[in-house]
Design an enzyme around this catalytic site. Sequence first.
Site, PDB file in Angstrom:
ATOM      1  N   SER A   1       1.019  -9.912  -0.563  1.00 17.91           N
ATOM      2  CA  SER A   1       0.926 -10.503  -1.892  1.00 17.91           C
ATOM      3  C   SER A   1       0.179 -11.823  -1.845  1.00 17.91           C
ATOM      4  CB  SER A   1       2.326 -10.739  -2.457  1.00 17.91           C
ATOM      5  OG  SER A   1       2.287 -11.507  -3.636  1.00 17.91           O
TER       6      SER A   1
ATOM      7  N   TYR B   1      10.341 -14.519  -2.294  1.00 18.48           N
ATOM      8  CA  TYR B   1       9.485 -13.337  -2.288  1.00 18.48           C
ATOM      9  C   TYR B   1       8.212 -13.588  -1.494  1.00 18.48           C
ATOM     10  CZ  TYR B   1       6.061  -9.926  -3.883  1.00 18.48           C
ATOM     11  OH  TYR B   1       5.077  -8.968  -3.913  1.00 18.48           O
TER      12      TYR B   1
ATOM     13  N   LYS C   1       7.027 -11.901   2.204  1.00 17.51           N
ATOM     14  CA  LYS C   1       5.780 -11.175   2.450  1.00 17.51           C
ATOM     15  C   LYS C   1       5.017 -11.780   3.630  1.00 17.51           C
ATOM     16  CE  LYS C   1       5.652  -7.864  -0.593  1.00 17.51           C
ATOM     17  NZ  LYS C   1       5.546  -6.434  -0.179  1.00 17.51           N
TER      18      LYS C   1
END
Length: 319
Positions: free
Chosen positions: A117, A141, A145
């Site tokens: 991402s 998040y 990643k």
Amino acid sequence: MTWMVTGGAGYIGSHVVRAFRQAGIAPVVLDDLSSGHRVFVPDDVPFVEGSLLDTALLARTLGEHEVEGVVHLAGFKYAGVSVDRPLHTYEQNVTGTARLLEAMAAQDVPAIVFSSSAAVYGTPDVDLVTEETATSPESPYGESKLVGEWLLRDQGRATGLRHTSLRYFNVVGSGTPELYDTSPHNLFPLVLDALTQGRTPRINGTDYPTPDGTCVRDYIHVADLADAHVAAARALSAGTPLERVYNLGSGDGVSVRQIMTAMADATGIPFEPKVAPRRPGDPARIVASGELAARDLGWRMTHTLADMVRSAWEARQAH
């Protein structure tokens, strides 16, 4: 040649599955259906319902289907929510990836394409993000990643695993009307839901230092994204050397105001968006270069903003 697509019942994953089939690569899907939809998986594609945390199930699936590579899309994907659920985010995205790699090693599966991402960059202080831009994630998040990329890197050093990670920003549109974005947080479904329900979409901030005062972001059509996964998988299967990470970006981006105009044009619903205050932490512009992916994967964006909005609207109307 068979590749397993984790998260293959989701919005992005289901498009990847179809792209693989069109490329002559047989897919098998593993998904726990926490955010995916069983109906998104074609009836003739093998489907296994299960969790990335179940190492035995992963190993068994890889072995039974003689899997030669994995596209790893499954995970908890909501950056904002991850701030309130950090442990859940790390369990799904870090522990889950580690167990997938463990199962791959046990079954001698030699290649993986990881869905990373642009969240790994946080709020970059450059006009154009490249693979050399410093990573500075600002949410669990984004951090998860980045750790996933590190896991692939270290497993590659230890075992010779062939791998690459694809970093991308906002994925939109639809490659076929039966597949659509069901996220409760993404801009396109939020705008389309508002319009179909008689509400007026909102712009957060119109005083940014951009041409029209609204935030500029990178948007990529989901079908173009799926093609990038196919290209990466083919290269890894052929033993072609790839970079550790690739950005998938437009190089120029579009503004929120431009998206609103395109939405009105595509839907035939005229509206003037409400203007709300800026959201804290929203950078004025985040746009990435896709030059490295073009060089090594032959990848490029083939869909315009009008294509993105029109296809999203067609899929929304179908459901």
